[in-house]
Design an enzyme around this catalytic site. Structure first.
Site, PDB file in Angstrom:
ATOM      1  CG  ASP A 181      -0.355   5.865 -14.343  1.00 42.52           C
ATOM      2  OD1 ASP A 181       0.442   5.991 -15.278  1.00 42.52           O
ATOM      3  OD2 ASP A 181      -0.363   4.872 -13.575  1.00 42.52           O
ATOM      4  CE1 TYR A 195      -1.622  -0.823 -12.540  1.00 41.01           C
ATOM      5  CE2 TYR A 195      -2.400   1.375 -13.027  1.00 41.01           C
ATOM      6  CZ  TYR A 195      -1.388   0.525 -12.649  1.00 41.01           C
ATOM      7  OH  TYR A 195      -0.154   1.051 -12.352  1.00 41.01           O
ATOM      8  CE  LYS A 225       1.760   2.695 -15.690  1.00 42.50           C
ATOM      9  NZ  LYS A 225       0.458   2.694 -15.008  1.00 42.50           N
ATOM     10  CG  HIS A 241       2.888  -2.151 -16.184  1.00 39.12           C
ATOM     11  ND1 HIS A 241       1.528  -2.193 -16.020  1.00 39.12           N
ATOM     12  CD2 HIS A 241       3.373  -1.711 -14.997  1.00 39.12           C
ATOM     13  CE1 HIS A 241       1.213  -1.800 -14.793  1.00 39.12           C
ATOM     14  NE2 HIS A 241       2.325  -1.506 -14.155  1.00 39.12           N
TER      15      HIS A 241
HETATM   16  P1  NAP Z   1       0.093   5.595  -3.448  1.00 44.55           P
HETATM   17  O1  NAP Z   1      -0.483   6.625  -4.333  1.00 44.55           O
HETATM   18  O2  NAP Z   1       1.440   5.767  -2.864  1.00 44.55           O
HETATM   19  O3  NAP Z   1      -0.892   5.322  -2.231  1.00 44.55           O
HETATM   20  C1  NAP Z   1      -2.240   4.990  -2.403  1.00 44.55           C
HETATM   21  C2  NAP Z   1      -2.791   4.597  -1.046  1.00 44.55           C
HETATM   22  O4  NAP Z   1      -2.735   5.728  -0.173  1.00 44.55           O
HETATM   23  C3  NAP Z   1      -4.222   4.152  -1.110  1.00 44.55           C
HETATM   24  O5  NAP Z   1      -4.369   3.103  -0.170  1.00 44.55           O
HETATM   25  C4  NAP Z   1      -4.999   5.388  -0.649  1.00 44.55           C
HETATM   26  O6  NAP Z   1      -6.182   4.973   0.007  1.00 44.55           O
HETATM   27  C5  NAP Z   1      -4.040   6.040   0.318  1.00 44.55           C
HETATM   28  N1  NAP Z   1      -4.138   7.507   0.301  1.00 44.55           N
HETATM   29  C6  NAP Z   1      -4.314   8.314  -0.778  1.00 44.55           C
HETATM   30  N2  NAP Z   1      -4.339   9.604  -0.411  1.00 44.55           N
HETATM   31  C7  NAP Z   1      -4.162   9.631   0.920  1.00 44.55           C
HETATM   32  C8  NAP Z   1      -4.111  10.681   1.855  1.00 44.55           C
HETATM   33  N3  NAP Z   1      -4.236  11.958   1.500  1.00 44.55           N
HETATM   34  N4  NAP Z   1      -3.916  10.354   3.167  1.00 44.55           N
HETATM   35  C9  NAP Z   1      -3.805   9.058   3.547  1.00 44.55           C
HETATM   36  N5  NAP Z   1      -3.852   8.019   2.697  1.00 44.55           N
HETATM   37  C10 NAP Z   1      -4.028   8.301   1.376  1.00 44.55           C
HETATM   38  O7  NAP Z   1       0.115   4.136  -4.120  1.00 44.55           O
HETATM   39  P2  NAP Z   1      -0.066   3.467  -5.511  1.00 44.55           P
HETATM   40  O8  NAP Z   1      -1.500   3.396  -5.888  1.00 44.55           O
HETATM   41  O9  NAP Z   1       0.730   2.221  -5.437  1.00 44.55           O
HETATM   42  O10 NAP Z   1       0.679   4.432  -6.553  1.00 44.55           O
HETATM   43  C11 NAP Z   1       0.039   5.502  -7.210  1.00 44.55           C
HETATM   44  C12 NAP Z   1      -0.202   5.187  -8.679  1.00 44.55           C
HETATM   45  O11 NAP Z   1       1.030   4.965  -9.359  1.00 44.55           O
HETATM   46  C13 NAP Z   1      -0.995   3.910  -8.947  1.00 44.55           C
HETATM   47  O12 NAP Z   1      -2.370   4.074  -8.662  1.00 44.55           O
HETATM   48  C14 NAP Z   1      -0.658   3.673 -10.383  1.00 44.55           C
HETATM   49  O13 NAP Z   1      -1.398   4.537 -11.229  1.00 44.55           O
HETATM   50  C15 NAP Z   1       0.840   4.014 -10.388  1.00 44.55           C
HETATM   51  N6  NAP Z   1       1.670   2.811 -10.109  1.00 44.55           N
HETATM   52  C16 NAP Z   1       2.402   2.306 -11.143  1.00 44.55           C
HETATM   53  C17 NAP Z   1       3.160   1.157 -10.950  1.00 44.55           C
HETATM   54  C18 NAP Z   1       3.963   0.619 -12.084  1.00 44.55           C
HETATM   55  O14 NAP Z   1       4.424  -0.531 -11.996  1.00 44.55           O
HETATM   56  N7  NAP Z   1       4.169   1.371 -13.137  1.00 44.55           N
HETATM   57  C19 NAP Z   1       3.197   0.517  -9.697  1.00 44.55           C
HETATM   58  C20 NAP Z   1       2.454   1.073  -8.668  1.00 44.55           C
HETATM   59  C21 NAP Z   1       1.719   2.218  -8.886  1.00 44.55           C
HETATM   60  P3  NAP Z   1      -7.653   5.506  -0.456  1.00 44.55           P
HETATM   61  O15 NAP Z   1      -7.827   5.120  -1.885  1.00 44.55           O
HETATM   62  O16 NAP Z   1      -8.569   4.807   0.470  1.00 44.55           O
HETATM   63  O17 NAP Z   1      -7.625   7.004  -0.244  1.00 44.55           O
END
Ligand code: NAP
Length: 289
Positions: free
Chosen positions: A49, A54, A83, A115
């Protein structure tokens, strides 16, 4: 939308999309992207994704070009999402989507989303926002008809935005991507998606990492001998909701993929869902008209 297997969901385009994808927000720079994508492909991820905002589409495209042959895979084996950035909402939408294709170095994108319902530079109550959304959607429909965007959808839309889109679109959205985790269960949006046959996809399932230390999540994880991250992701996929955990750490990338060899009890599912308090870790689209 319905589940046709335990590892994928059927989109309204007739295409299967993996339930697990790698999130890439904040994965930047060729080396970090390459390392995370490499670990993900080894762990069995087949979806990625990205987004124009990004600033990693080019790095993802390059990493996939190098890594797919290394792992004996082809373009058809992976599902790529990107997006349209809020700065391209409206008359620049066609140009923005074509730029994503070129940055990713792909002939087609599996899923392309608007997005954000708003437009960069416009205040939320600006009356040009609805027209810009509809202009963006028309551009995505055109590129879908040309086969360049295999499926099209939206992100961060509220129920009102979804209804507006359903009333005016020629092609209905295949998917809505929004924040979803036990503290934000999105009951109304899920019902709207169900009503319109739109796949509901979760982002920030780990609460940007903060939810892994929630006491209830930790207790459920301890009882089922899993990690808190696996519990949070399993809670979503067990409801048929696709997830996109992001990690730049190869061990966590692997850890986050082990979701399909255990089940949470009904009691644990209910305990997690009871954490719902409409808490958002990300941006809040509810004020965009
Ligand atoms: P998330 O996946 O909820 O959390 C990521 C965070 O958690 C990072 O700081 C990561 O750190 C940590 N993490 C990952 N695996 C872990 C584990 N097993 N144990 C402990 N900590 C862990 O947050 P997100 O990046 O906001 O959301 C995921 C994806 O959704 C994004 O990357 C993006 O592709 C998409 N997204 C889309 C939108 C939108 O507006 N459409 C908004 C937000 C996100 P490390 O990297 O250091 O492991």
């Amino acid at each position: 939308m319905s589940s046709s297997s335990s590892h994928s969901v059927l989109l309204n385009t007739g295409v299967q999309m993996p339930l697990l994808g790698l999130g890439t927000y904040k994965l930047v720079g060729p080396e970090d992207v390459y390392q995370a994508v490499d670990a993900a492909l080894v762990a069995g991820y087949r979806a990625f994704d990205s987004a124009a905002v990004y600033r990693n589409e080019a790095d993802l495209g390059r990493a996939l070009n190098e890594l797919l042959p290394k792992h004996g895979l082809t373009r058809e084996d992976v599902f790529i999402t990107s997006k349209l950035g809020p700065k391209d909402q409206g008359e620049r939408a066609m140009e923005g989507a074509l730029r994503s294709l070129s940055q990713l170095d792909l002939d087609y994108i599996d899923l392309y989303l608007i997005h954000w319902p708003g437009t960069q530079g416009l205040v939320v109550v600006d009356q040009r926002n609805p027209g810009n959304r509809s202009q963006s959607w028309a551009a995505l429909e055109e590129l879908h008809a040309q086969g360049k965007l295999k499926a099209i959808g939206v992100s961060n839309y509220t129920p009102a935005h979804m209804r507006e889109l359903m009333q005016s679109c020629k092609i209905p959205p295949a998917l809505l991507q929004v924040e979803f985790h036990p503290r934000l269960c999105q009951t109304e949006l899920r019902r709207v998606c169900e009503e319109y046959g739109v796949c509901f996809q979760a982002y920030s399932s780990l609460g940007k990492g903060e939810l892994v230390t929630d006491p209830v999540v930790m207790e459920v994880a301890k009882n089922c001998e899993r990690t808190p991250a696996q519990v949070l992701l399993r809670w979503a996929v067990q409801q048929g909701v696709p997830v996109l955990p992001k990690s730049s750490n190869p061990d966590r990338v692997k850890d986050n993929s082990r979701l399909f060899d255990f089940t949470l009890s009904d009691t644990d599912m209910d305990r997690l869902s009871a954490l719902d308090c409409e808490h958002k870790y990300c941006w809040d689209p509810s004020e965009v008209v």
